[in-house]
Enzyme design. Structure first.
Site, PDB file in Angstrom:
ATOM      1  N   GLY A 113      -6.061  -5.353   6.366  1.00  0.00           N
ATOM      2  CA  GLY A 113      -7.061  -4.100   6.503  1.00  0.00           C
ATOM      3  C   GLY A 113      -9.108  -4.354   7.286  1.00  0.00           C
ATOM      4  O   GLY A 113      -9.188  -3.699   7.477  1.00  0.00           O
ATOM      5  N   ARG A 154     -12.152  -9.530  -2.037  1.00  0.00           N
ATOM      6  CA  ARG A 154     -12.119  -8.759  -1.276  1.00  0.00           C
ATOM      7  C   ARG A 154     -11.319  -7.684  -0.994  1.00  0.00           C
ATOM      8  O   ARG A 154     -10.994  -7.870  -1.783  1.00  0.00           O
ATOM      9  CB  ARG A 154     -10.821  -9.855  -0.087  1.00  0.00           C
ATOM     10  N   THR A 175      -1.871   2.034   6.139  1.00  0.00           N
ATOM     11  CA  THR A 175      -1.248   0.313   6.006  1.00  0.00           C
ATOM     12  C   THR A 175      -1.141  -0.072   6.791  1.00  0.00           C
ATOM     13  O   THR A 175      -0.756   0.149   7.719  1.00  0.00           O
ATOM     14  CB  THR A 175      -0.415   1.146   5.107  1.00  0.00           C
ATOM     15  N   GLY A 176      -1.595  -1.248   6.454  1.00  0.00           N
ATOM     16  CA  GLY A 176      -1.922  -2.916   7.547  1.00  0.00           C
ATOM     17  C   GLY A 176      -3.031  -3.279   6.813  1.00  0.00           C
ATOM     18  O   GLY A 176      -3.124  -3.994   5.970  1.00  0.00           O
ATOM     19  N   GLY A 216     -10.003  -3.999   1.169  1.00  0.00           N
ATOM     20  CA  GLY A 216      -9.373  -4.163   1.877  1.00  0.00           C
ATOM     21  C   GLY A 216      -9.800  -2.387   2.808  1.00  0.00           C
ATOM     22  O   GLY A 216     -10.990  -2.184   2.730  1.00  0.00           O
ATOM     23  N   ASP A 217      -9.128  -1.613   3.682  1.00  0.00           N
ATOM     24  CA  ASP A 217      -9.826  -0.881   4.341  1.00  0.00           C
ATOM     25  C   ASP A 217      -9.193   0.254   3.461  1.00  0.00           C
ATOM     26  O   ASP A 217     -10.030   1.409   3.336  1.00  0.00           O
ATOM     27  CB  ASP A 217      -8.841  -0.707   5.428  1.00  0.00           C
ATOM     28  N   THR A 246       1.092  -0.797  -0.237  1.00  0.00           N
ATOM     29  CA  THR A 246      -0.221   0.053  -0.133  1.00  0.00           C
ATOM     30  C   THR A 246       0.622   0.861   0.171  1.00  0.00           C
ATOM     31  O   THR A 246       1.821   1.192   0.395  1.00  0.00           O
ATOM     32  CB  THR A 246      -1.047  -0.189   1.375  1.00  0.00           C
TER      33      THR A 246
END
Ligand code: ASP
Length: 333
Positions: free
Chosen positions: A252, A226, A249-250, A228-229, A198
């Site tokens: 999600g 899928r 970033t991580g 994510g965040d 990210t």
């Protein structure tokens, strides 16, 4: 181990090692500033060669320069974060455009979001497969539609309809990510570098406006569909003038459940937290739930913080004072 115990142990790790924070004092408030990240899923120091480290630092500098050029000329924070993210989307080192990670179906599905703190306009795209630069699609959603978010085929169609360049999905593929996918499918386990990537940026412009942007390919071997965040305003991206701008970033699933970016800005606005304190609180909540990652945060006055609870986070800052820094691992600040 129960989930609660796992979360508790993780939160202890945060207390003992502390999320890494780096914050500026007010006296250093610049006329303009840009802060970027290239993901928190870094390879551990022993596995990163000197050449790779130099390549990442050089790529971060290219991104910082692109954003700084906009701001120096009096351009807007939102144009600057877009410019900074764009160079990383085009660079195969990062997981956001060309060089993005692959889904379990051997494809690429990209997510991006952008927010202008001046008026809290926002745009995002999720699960796009063909627009070459997802951040431009997110920007077009913000500027050229009455909506905030488009997903899937509709998002790619919208991007094409406003004249953005589209590519075959294979444009995003690299050998490195193919191998990573095979490894994850074979072993059913992800190393840190597979789990995170990210890119993102936050900026302050000469007019005092702040903005944030985030783009990702997601996580290696993610299930098709899928999300994510990263495309979610309030989870990975948020910007509100005089309060804060965040790009995250991580992992999600955890960042979504905590609403990381909005939580940070709300704590700054309503609880009076420092930007680093608010970020530590939000990442502490992520850790309690079992997740990890990092954020870059900019206050309304240009103060900034990097906070992460992973082995490192590709990151950097440049501003009107001539300062330019890049770093990857924990102890480099
Ligand atoms: N947040 C991204 C996602 O969950 C991945 C990352 O930032 O590393 O899709």
């Amino acid at each position: 181990m129960t989930r609660a115990l796992f979360g508790f142990l993780l939160s202890l790790m945060i207390v003992s090692t502390g999320p890494v924070a780096h914050a500026q004092t007010e006296s250093e408030t610049p006329e303009w500033r840009i802060v970027i990240h290239g993901g928190a899923g870094v390879i551990t120091r022993d596995k990163l060669t000197d050449e790779q480290e130099a390549a990442y630092n050089a790529a971060l500098e290219v991104s910082l320069k692109a954003g700084s050029d906009v701001l120096r000329e009096g351009g807007s924070a939102v144009d600057a974060v877009q410019a900074a993210v764009l160079t990383m989307e085009d660079d195969a080192l990062f997981n956001s455009g060309h060089g993005a990670v692959m889904t379990a179906a051997h494809e690429h599905e990209l997510d991006a979001s952008i927010m202008d703190g001046k008026n809290r306009d926002a745009g995002s795209v999720a699960g796009v497969k063909h627009v070459k630069n997802p951040i431009l699609a997110a920007r077009a959603v913000m500027d050229q539609s009455e909506h905030v978010m488009f997903a899937g085929q509709g998002a790619d169609d919208f991007a094409e309809s406003v004249g953005l360049e589209t590519v075959e999905n294979s444009y995003f593929t690299t050998e490195r990510r193919k191998k990573a996918l095979e490894r994850v499918l074979d072993t059913q386990s992800r190393e840190d570098a597979d789990r995170h990537g990210t890119v993102g940026a936050v900026a302050l412009d000469k007019d005092g406006n702040i903005a944030a942007a985030t783009t990702t390919g997601g996580m290696t071997a993610k299930a098709p569909g899928r999300i994510g965040d990263s495309p979610l305003i309030g989870a990975a991206t948020y910007a509100q003038n005089d309060v804060c701008a965040v790009s995250a970033t991580g992992h999600g699933e955890y960042f979504i459940r905590v609403g990381v970016a909005k939580t940070i800005c709300t704590r700054v606005e309503l609880a009076g937290d420092s930007i680093a304190g608010a970020a530590e609180n939000a990442l502490g909540q992520v850790a309690e739930l079992g997740g990890d990652g990092g954020v870059i945060v900019m206050g309304g006055d240009g103060q900034y913080a990097y906070v992460f609870n992973t082995a490192g986070m590709y990151r950097g800052m440049s501003d009107s004072t001539g300062a330019m820094e890049t770093a990857i691992f924990e102890a480099e600040d």
